[in-house]
Structure formats: C-alpha cells, structure tokens
Enzyme design. Structure first.
Site, PDB file in Angstrom:
ATOM      1  N   TYR A 149       4.332  -1.070  -4.934  1.00 20.61           N
ATOM      2  CA  TYR A 149       4.101   0.316  -4.550  1.00 20.61           C
ATOM      3  C   TYR A 149       2.611   0.616  -4.398  1.00 20.61           C
ATOM      4  O   TYR A 149       1.842   0.426  -5.340  1.00 20.61           O
ATOM      5  CB  TYR A 149       4.735   1.212  -5.613  1.00 20.61           C
ATOM      6  CG  TYR A 149       4.396   2.679  -5.535  1.00 20.61           C
ATOM      7  CD1 TYR A 149       4.592   3.404  -4.358  1.00 20.61           C
ATOM      8  CD2 TYR A 149       3.907   3.341  -6.657  1.00 20.61           C
ATOM      9  CE1 TYR A 149       4.282   4.761  -4.312  1.00 20.61           C
ATOM     10  CE2 TYR A 149       3.604   4.693  -6.618  1.00 20.61           C
ATOM     11  CZ  TYR A 149       3.791   5.404  -5.439  1.00 20.61           C
ATOM     12  OH  TYR A 149       3.484   6.736  -5.390  1.00 20.61           O
ATOM     13  N   ASP A 234       8.824  -0.525 -14.810  1.00 17.89           N
ATOM     14  CA  ASP A 234       9.075   0.706 -14.070  1.00 17.89           C
ATOM     15  C   ASP A 234      10.539   0.669 -13.629  1.00 17.89           C
ATOM     16  O   ASP A 234      10.918  -0.125 -12.770  1.00 17.89           O
ATOM     17  CB  ASP A 234       8.139   0.781 -12.862  1.00 17.89           C
ATOM     18  CG  ASP A 234       8.318   2.047 -12.047  1.00 17.89           C
ATOM     19  OD1 ASP A 234       9.472   2.484 -11.865  1.00 17.89           O
ATOM     20  OD2 ASP A 234       7.313   2.600 -11.569  1.00 17.89           O
ATOM     21  N   ILE A 236      12.376   3.469 -12.491  1.00 14.69           N
ATOM     22  CA  ILE A 236      12.660   4.813 -11.979  1.00 14.69           C
ATOM     23  C   ILE A 236      13.778   4.845 -10.940  1.00 14.69           C
ATOM     24  O   ILE A 236      14.257   5.929 -10.595  1.00 14.69           O
ATOM     25  CB  ILE A 236      11.395   5.487 -11.412  1.00 14.69           C
ATOM     26  CG1 ILE A 236      10.908   4.788 -10.136  1.00 14.69           C
ATOM     27  CG2 ILE A 236      10.292   5.534 -12.454  1.00 14.69           C
ATOM     28  CD1 ILE A 236       9.756   5.528  -9.471  1.00 14.69           C
ATOM     29  N   LYS A 273      13.600   9.943  -8.560  1.00 11.94           N
ATOM     30  CA  LYS A 273      14.398   9.160  -7.616  1.00 11.94           C
ATOM     31  C   LYS A 273      15.896   9.239  -7.921  1.00 11.94           C
ATOM     32  O   LYS A 273      16.702   9.499  -7.032  1.00 11.94           O
ATOM     33  CB  LYS A 273      13.942   7.696  -7.637  1.00 11.94           C
ATOM     34  CG  LYS A 273      12.441   7.512  -7.523  1.00 11.94           C
ATOM     35  CD  LYS A 273      11.849   8.157  -6.289  1.00 11.94           C
ATOM     36  CE  LYS A 273      10.341   7.938  -6.226  1.00 11.94           C
ATOM     37  NZ  LYS A 273       9.728   8.572  -5.050  1.00 11.94           N
TER      38      LYS A 273
END
Length: 488
Positions: A149, A234, A236, A273
C-alpha cells in the site's frame, strides 16, 4: 510575502508524505474531472479508492430501526450530555467490548480478543504511525513485502523517521512471501548498517487481494522470532474474504504456536474496509505486548474516536443478528462484483492475479507495455487516466518490481458506473489489440515486399553475365560480394 523554507520544520518541507506518486496523482485527476452519470458522463471514474459501498442499504436500514443508537435523534438525545463531556482515552467499555467481539466474529470465532488490549486510533493511518513510534527509533527500519500500500510510505515514515525496506516478491510464484526474499532484505539492511525492528504485512493483501496461508504465516512467525524483531499484521480487510480458502488470522497462529514470543506480535485493524466506514476514523491497535498497549493508549490521545461514534458503533456491532447478515451479504456482493469485472476482462484477454479478498483486483496489462520499464508503465497509466478516463493505480506506486500490473478498485461504485467502467476498459484493450495487429500486419507486408524485392534483385544478378577484369579479380580471388555471401 512567501515564507522561506528555513522558517518551517523539516517535516513541513520534506517529501516524506509520499504523495508525489501516480497513486495520489490519480486521485487529483479524478477530483478535477469526476464522473457523474448526468452532469459529467465523460469524466474520470474513480477506481483508485478502496472503499466498500456495496452494503450501505443494510446500514441505513439498521439506523432507521435503531434511532436510540445515535445521540442526534429525538430517541437518543437523552444520552447527549454523557457523550459530549470528557471521556477517558481508554474508550467506552461497551465500544471496546463490541470491537473485540466483532474482530473474533469476522475471523470465524476461531480466536478471542481481550477488550483491555483494544486501543483506539484515528483510522488505520494513525494506528500504523503509533506502532512505528512505539517500536522503532528514527533511522530504524521495517521490512515490507512488495507490492504494498503506497500510504505506508506516509503513515509509517513521514513523522517518525522510520525506513521501509522492500522484501521483493514476484509474479512467478503469485507474489508469495518466501524465506529467501526475507533473508535477502534483512541481509541488505545489515550490510547498510540499518537496524531492522520489524516486519509489516497486510493480510488480506492490499493491493493483491490474496490471503496468506497458515504455512506462510507460521514461517513469518518463525522468522521474526529468530531475528527478535516485531511483526505488525495489518488485517483491515479480514471480513472481505469472499471465497475459499478462508481467512487465517495471525491470532490463530499464536493460539497454536505456544513457543512464539507474543510480545513481538501486533495487529492493526479498522472498520474502514470491512464495514465501509472510513469517514468514522475507527482505527484499532491490538497488541500482545503489555508495554506497547500502555504506550499506544497514551499516544491515542492524539487521535481518539469521538464518543458519539463509539456509542453508535458499539450498538451496531452488538447486534449479532445484524452483523451476521451484514458480513454474509457483503461477502456475496463482493464476490459477485469481483466476478463481473474479472470475467469481463477475460473476454478481451486481460488477466489478473487470482484473488479472493479485498475491494480490488491486481490487473495484468504487461502485454500492452511498449517495453518492460516503469517509464512505459507510467506512460500507459497516463493514457488510461487521460483518454480512457479511469483512475486505476499503477503497480510501480505499490513498489511492485514488475512493470505492467495495476490495482483496480470495484466496490466503490454503483452497478451502472461499474458497467460503464468495464466497457471503457474493454474498449481500450480491444483498440490497443487492433493497433498492434495492424502494426504487425504492416510490418509483415513491409518485410514481404523487401524479401520479394531482394529475391528479384538476386535473380537479376544471377542471370547477368559476369565480366571479370583480370586487373580486378582472378578466378582464385575470394568471393567479396555481400549478395554472393548471402546466397551461400
């Protein structure tokens, strides 16, 4: 009078925000010419934003049925004062309990989470920066598997002074993280006298839309334990996994691996998300390290979630019937949208990395590049955004090592916009194929004409009587004509 740079801080004047990339340029192009079905039908369609808008009808339905959940309604106004006055930055107990329960729910209830370890933050952005502040000093580094990202360059680096070092993953094995790649990145850091403090992974992956299997996760845990470095996971996109194989959280690996040093493991989560709430700025740090929890909680005062939002979310997440319905329906709609796009692109021979999670897919346009370079990829991206009017994100902005890959977001638009976007992509690819075919045909004809012309010339030479001047060539002289050499 303009301010000189020397009047501002180094943070204010450097480029550490990471926004000088096509990833953010695409957003600017969309902002200056946004698509609208009636007011601007030729505008840029936003496919660079990983946002989940497919189930807002379910959210709105729940809100209408539960007016007491909000202090901004006549039914909930009695709680206004309690929510408006000062609250401890630990967060509302009911909020932390609801978050812990929801985190377990979307991971199949294979693990449980302790509400006392839930730390609030202003979105995943704030959570990542807080983790960097807690775990590393300026100049220290985190290893990050590629592609990753683009916002990480801002979130973890800009204000902390921390470095991000790529762990190069390749398409030859579907961008899987290998032990060899980890060791190579770690060794490069050591050779450069850079202290590695941790490994950052995204699972499910942004931008790939893939998940890490149990064996890979166990390998990562083994690696960070051997190196005595942290692992930041992460997660998410945990509830966006829409087909098998099903999701495995790092929390499950910890339950199975009793030898693992739990103080090295930390999760970052949010509702941006999975629930489609990026505007609520609900970021979560969940650490198995008591000292990190304590420090992160103190730092959370710089980016708290408003108590009004906490109360609303606590009520919503505590409604088990609604959450079960929402998560199930969200997965169905994501699977359907993903299928429409990927099948549509296959019709024009555009492939993508096989994926089963996220709000995007990893599109393969390598065959459309003029050459396999980042420059050629950016050139193709400019055509797509300026002429095709689609904001898709080039792989180089995700630090992908192979030019020609693009992230395409598909869950942030309605069905009609989706159809228009798909038509634009397909039309562009078909036109590119036609131009390539025409160019190949032209080159074939040109080569054929050259070959025929050469053959006629060669035959003319063969039929012409040879005149050998004794002073220039003897019967024993070497054959010096290039035409003769070509025939031989």
């Amino acid at each position: 009078m303009a301010f000189g740079k020397n009047l501002l801080s180094k943070i204010a004047t450097n480029d550490g925000h990471g926004e000088n990339s096509p990833y953010f340029d695409g957003w600017k192009a969309y902002d200056s010419d946004p698509y609208h079905s009636t007011e601007n039908p030729q505008g840029v369609i936003q496919m660079g934003l990983a946002e989940n808008q497919l189930c807002f009808d379910l959210i709105q339905e729940w809100i209408l049925k539960n007016p007491k959940a909000s202090i901004c309604t006549s039914e909930g106004v009695n709680d206004f004062k309690d929510m408006a006055i000062f609250q401890d930055y630990h967060g509302l107990p009911e909020f932390r309990e609801a978050i812990a329960k929801f985190m377990a729910n979307v991971r199949g209830n294979t693990v449980t989470f302790d509400p006392d370890r839930v730390v609030m933050s202003g979105g995943a952005t704030g959570a990542h920066e807080t983790m960097a502040f807690c775990l590393a000093n300026p100049g220290d580094a985190f290893l990050v598997p590629t592609p990753y990202y683009p916002g990480f360059d801002r979130d973890l680096r800009w204000r902390t002074g921390v470095k991000l070092l790529p762990v190069v993953c390749e398409s030859s094995n579907n961008f899987m993280i290998t032990r060899e790649a980890l060791e190579e990145a770690y060794q490069k850091a050591e050779d450069s006298n850079i202290k590695v403090k941790g490994l950052l992974i995204t699972n499910p992956s942004n931008p790939l839309g893939t998940i890490l299997d149990r064996e890979t996760l166990q390998g990562l845990v083994n690696f960070i334990n051997e190196k005595s470095i942290h692992l930041i996971c992460d997660e998410i996109y945990a509830a966006t996994v829409f087909t098998k194989p099903m999701y495995v959280s790092i929390a499950e690996i910890l339950e199975e691996d009793k030898k693992c040093n739990r103080d090295l493991i930390h999760l970052v989560y949010s509702l941006s998300k999975d629930m489609g709430f990026p505007g609520f700025r609900i970021g979560i740090i969940y650490s198995y390290n008591d000292k990190v929890v304590s420090c992160a909680r103190k730092m959370s005062s710089f980016g708290l979630v408003s108590t009004q939002t906490q109360q609303l979310i606590a009520n919503m997440l505590s409604d088990e019937t609604f959450i079960e319905k929402y998560v199930s329906e969200s997965r169905k709609r994501l699977a359907a949208r993903h299928g429409v796009f990927t099948r549509g692109l296959m019709q024009v021979r555009v492939g993508n990395l096989q994926s089963n999670a996220g709000l995007f897919f990893w599109m393969d346009l390598r065959r459309l590049l003029k050459e396999s370079t980042v420059e050629a990829e950016v050139e193709l991206w400019r055509v797509i955004i300026n002429e095709v009017k689609l904001n898709v994100s080039p792989g180089s902005s995700f630090h992908c090592s192979e030019p020609g890959w693009f992230r395409v977001c598909y869950a942030n638009m309605d069905d009609e916009t989706m159809r228009i976007a798909l038509r634009r992509i397909k039309k562009f690819v078909l036109q590119a194929d036609e131009r390539e075919a025409a160019a190949k045909k032209h080159m074939w004809h040109k080569n054929l004409q050259l070959s025929l012309s050469f053959r006629r010339w060669d035959e003319t030479i063969m039929k012409t009587p040879r005149i050998v001047t004794p002073h220039l060539m003897s019967p024993h002289s070497p054959l010096s004509s290039p035409l003769v050499r070509a025939r031989n």
